[in-house]
Design a protein around this motif. Structure first.
Motif, mmCIF file in Angstrom:
data_model
loop_
_atom_site.group_PDB
_atom_site.id
_atom_site.type_symbol
_atom_site.label_atom_id
_atom_site.label_comp_id
_atom_site.label_asym_id
_atom_site.label_seq_id
_atom_site.Cartn_x
_atom_site.Cartn_y
_atom_site.Cartn_z
ATOM 1 N N TYR A 89 -77.019 -60.818 -7.832
ATOM 2 C CA TYR A 89 -77.649 -61.773 -8.751
ATOM 3 C C TYR A 89 -79.028 -61.296 -9.187
ATOM 4 C CZ TYR A 89 -79.737 -63.198 -4.291
ATOM 5 O OH TYR A 89 -80.370 -63.197 -3.068
ATOM 6 N N TYR A 90 -79.462 -61.825 -10.312
ATOM 7 C CA TYR A 90 -80.758 -61.491 -10.890
ATOM 8 C C TYR A 90 -80.955 -59.982 -11.041
ATOM 9 C CZ TYR A 90 -82.357 -66.343 -10.447
ATOM 10 O OH TYR A 90 -82.503 -67.706 -10.578
ATOM 11 N N ASN A 91 -79.942 -59.290 -11.484
ATOM 12 C CA ASN A 91 -80.037 -57.872 -11.789
ATOM 13 C C ASN A 91 -80.129 -57.654 -13.297
ATOM 14 O OD1 ASN A 91 -79.574 -56.541 -9.092
ATOM 15 N ND2 ASN A 91 -77.656 -57.696 -9.227
ATOM 16 N N THR A 92 -80.870 -56.608 -13.683
ATOM 17 C CA THR A 92 -80.931 -56.198 -15.081
ATOM 18 C C THR A 92 -80.626 -54.713 -15.155
ATOM 19 O OG1 THR A 92 -82.618 -57.863 -15.604
ATOM 20 C CG2 THR A 92 -82.348 -56.035 -17.146
ATOM 21 N N PHE A 93 -79.483 -54.380 -15.743
ATOM 22 C CA PHE A 93 -79.051 -52.988 -15.874
ATOM 23 C C PHE A 93 -78.881 -52.674 -17.355
ATOM 24 C CE2 PHE A 93 -76.482 -53.771 -11.723
ATOM 25 C CZ PHE A 93 -77.655 -53.728 -10.973
ATOM 26 N N SER A 94 -79.627 -51.675 -17.819
ATOM 27 C CA SER A 94 -79.586 -51.321 -19.237
ATOM 28 C C SER A 94 -79.344 -49.831 -19.400
ATOM 29 C CB SER A 94 -80.903 -51.728 -19.904
ATOM 30 O OG SER A 94 -80.921 -51.337 -21.259
ATOM 31 N N GLY A 95 -78.218 -49.483 -20.020
ATOM 32 C CA GLY A 95 -77.869 -48.088 -20.231
ATOM 33 C C GLY A 95 -76.453 -47.826 -19.780
ATOM 34 N N SER A 96 -75.807 -46.878 -20.385
ATOM 35 C CA SER A 96 -74.424 -46.555 -20.034
ATOM 36 C C SER A 96 -74.329 -46.188 -18.555
ATOM 37 C CB SER A 96 -73.939 -45.394 -20.896
ATOM 38 O OG SER A 96 -72.621 -45.040 -20.577
ATOM 39 N N GLY A 97 -73.498 -46.898 -17.808
ATOM 40 C CA GLY A 97 -73.286 -46.618 -16.396
ATOM 41 C C GLY A 97 -74.417 -47.042 -15.481
ATOM 42 N N ALA A 98 -75.425 -47.685 -16.007
ATOM 43 C CA ALA A 98 -76.526 -48.144 -15.153
ATOM 44 C C ALA A 98 -76.000 -49.149 -14.137
ATOM 45 C CB ALA A 98 -77.627 -48.779 -16.000
ATOM 46 N N GLY A 105 -75.928 -55.911 -4.373
ATOM 47 C CA GLY A 105 -77.361 -55.698 -4.528
ATOM 48 C C GLY A 105 -77.941 -56.657 -5.552
ATOM 49 N N SER A 106 -79.138 -57.147 -5.279
ATOM 50 C CA SER A 106 -79.725 -58.169 -6.137
ATOM 51 C C SER A 106 -81.182 -57.866 -6.454
ATOM 52 C CB SER A 106 -79.626 -59.537 -5.450
ATOM 53 O OG SER A 106 -78.272 -59.884 -5.186
ATOM 54 N N LEU A 107 -81.667 -58.497 -7.493
ATOM 55 C CA LEU A 107 -83.062 -58.390 -7.909
ATOM 56 C C LEU A 107 -83.462 -56.957 -8.238
ATOM 57 C CD1 LEU A 107 -84.433 -60.770 -5.134
ATOM 58 C CD2 LEU A 107 -84.219 -61.334 -7.549
ATOM 59 N N ASN A 108 -82.509 -56.207 -8.814
ATOM 60 C CA ASN A 108 -82.751 -54.838 -9.223
ATOM 61 C C ASN A 108 -82.909 -54.728 -10.737
ATOM 62 O OD1 ASN A 108 -82.280 -53.308 -6.625
ATOM 63 N ND2 ASN A 108 -80.288 -54.331 -6.802
ATOM 64 N N SER A 109 -83.693 -53.727 -11.154
ATOM 65 C CA SER A 109 -83.837 -53.427 -12.580
ATOM 66 C C SER A 109 -83.618 -51.937 -12.789
ATOM 67 C CB SER A 109 -85.227 -53.828 -13.066
ATOM 68 O OG SER A 109 -85.407 -53.489 -14.429
ATOM 69 N N THR A 121 -75.801 -52.078 -2.310
ATOM 70 C CA THR A 121 -76.402 -53.303 -1.779
ATOM 71 C C THR A 121 -77.931 -53.248 -1.748
ATOM 72 O OG1 THR A 121 -76.228 -52.498 0.506
ATOM 73 C CG2 THR A 121 -74.364 -53.761 -0.373
ATOM 74 N N GLY A 122 -78.515 -52.191 -2.296
ATOM 75 C CA GLY A 122 -79.970 -52.081 -2.331
ATOM 76 C C GLY A 122 -80.599 -53.236 -3.095
ATOM 77 N N LEU A 123 -81.776 -53.654 -2.647
ATOM 78 C CA LEU A 123 -82.442 -54.825 -3.200
ATOM 79 C C LEU A 123 -83.801 -54.479 -3.807
ATOM 80 C CD1 LEU A 123 -81.900 -57.230 -0.140
ATOM 81 C CD2 LEU A 123 -80.494 -57.121 -2.196
ATOM 82 N N GLN A 124 -84.162 -55.197 -4.826
ATOM 83 C CA GLN A 124 -85.490 -55.155 -5.426
ATOM 84 C C GLN A 124 -85.963 -53.734 -5.743
ATOM 85 O OE1 GLN A 124 -88.437 -57.945 -3.880
ATOM 86 N NE2 GLN A 124 -86.841 -59.011 -2.734
ATOM 87 N N ASN A 125 -85.086 -52.966 -6.355
ATOM 88 C CA ASN A 125 -85.434 -51.637 -6.835
ATOM 89 C C ASN A 125 -85.687 -51.664 -8.342
ATOM 90 O OD1 ASN A 125 -84.916 -49.892 -4.381
ATOM 91 N ND2 ASN A 125 -82.886 -50.825 -4.590
ATOM 92 N N PHE A 141 -86.649 -51.787 -2.351
ATOM 93 C CA PHE A 141 -88.078 -51.850 -2.648
ATOM 94 C C PHE A 141 -88.641 -50.507 -3.127
ATOM 95 C CE2 PHE A 141 -87.105 -54.829 0.842
ATOM 96 C CZ PHE A 141 -87.367 -56.029 0.196
ATOM 97 N N ASN A 142 -87.845 -49.799 -3.929
ATOM 98 C CA ASN A 142 -88.269 -48.525 -4.492
ATOM 99 C C ASN A 142 -88.611 -48.672 -5.973
ATOM 100 O OD1 ASN A 142 -87.672 -46.589 -2.220
ATOM 101 N ND2 ASN A 142 -85.608 -47.428 -2.502
ATOM 102 N N ILE A 143 -89.543 -47.831 -6.422
ATOM 103 C CA ILE A 143 -89.873 -47.728 -7.844
ATOM 104 C C ILE A 143 -89.762 -46.270 -8.236
ATOM 105 C CG2 ILE A 143 -91.620 -48.045 -9.621
ATOM 106 C CD1 ILE A 143 -92.839 -50.263 -7.897
#
Length: 206
Positions: A89-98, A105-109, A121-125, A141-143
């Motif tokens: 939930y609360y994921n934003t994936f933009s781009g082919s295959g992103a 996994g949740s709260l990822n962009s 299942t990684g979170l908040q990346n 928690f990676n950027i």
């Protein structure tokens, strides 16, 4: 169906909708499995195919959000973006295959072709750039910002890699900060700070 305020366009779009409301499904088989999910927008061939009760999702692109079942508040834009997401939930994936392999996994962009491709299942990346964080699975928690930034990271967490190829070889190292193109390229260690083009380039496990 007793659902209301829905717009379905395309062969089989919204076929199984029962009480879901305020949905827009456009494209062959878009949202075909949706039953009670509401407030969803699925645009593209097979977009949101398996979604049943997930709410407030926006999937745009061929097979985008294909496997989502009950995940909520996700935005997937691009062919096969968020393909495997089920309950994340609360994921934003933009781009082919992103975010292709993201499941719970949740709260990822993830922004860029192949960004966060293998995240499960990684979170908040936050991964920005072509193939940024490509191999990340459970790291959180990676950027990573830049083409191939953090490419090999799998379970490493709390890292910030900024620049094309920064932290490329890191797999399980945590709490590193690499800033600059190629910074920390071969490093797999912990608690390192490298700033500048190819800074710390030869460091491996320190």
């Amino acid at each position: 169906t007793t659902g209301s305020n829905n717009t379905f366009s395309g062969n089989g779009a919204g076929y199984n909708n029962t009480t879901g409301n305020y949905n827009t499904f456009s494209g062959d088989m878009a949202g075909v499995s949706n039953t009670t999910g509401f407030g969803n927008t699925f645009l593209g061939y097979n977009a949101g195919w398996i979604n049943t009760t997930g709410n407030y999702n926006t999937f745009s692109g061929c097979l985008a959000g294909y496997a989502n079942t009950t995940g909520n508040y996700n935005t997937f834009s691009g062919n096969q973006a968020g393909y495997s997401n089920t309950t994340g939930y609360y994921n934003t994936f933009s781009g082919s295959g992103a975010g292709y392999n993201n499941t719970t996994g949740s709260l990822n962009s993830f922004s860029g072709t192949g960004a966060g491709f293998n995240n499960t299942t990684g979170l908040q990346n936050t991964f920005s750039g072509i193939d940024a964080g490509y191999k990340n699975t459970t790291g959180s928690f990676n950027i990573f910002s830049g083409v191939h930034a953090g490419y090999s990271n799998t379970t490493g967490s709390g890292n910030a890699f900024l620049g094309n190829g920064a932290g490329y070889s890191n797999t399980t190292g945590n709490d590193n900060t690499f800033s600059g193109n190629g910074a920390g390229y071969y490093t797999t260690g912990y608690y390192n700070t490298f700033s500048g083009v190819q800074a710390g380039n030869s460091n491996t496990t320190g």
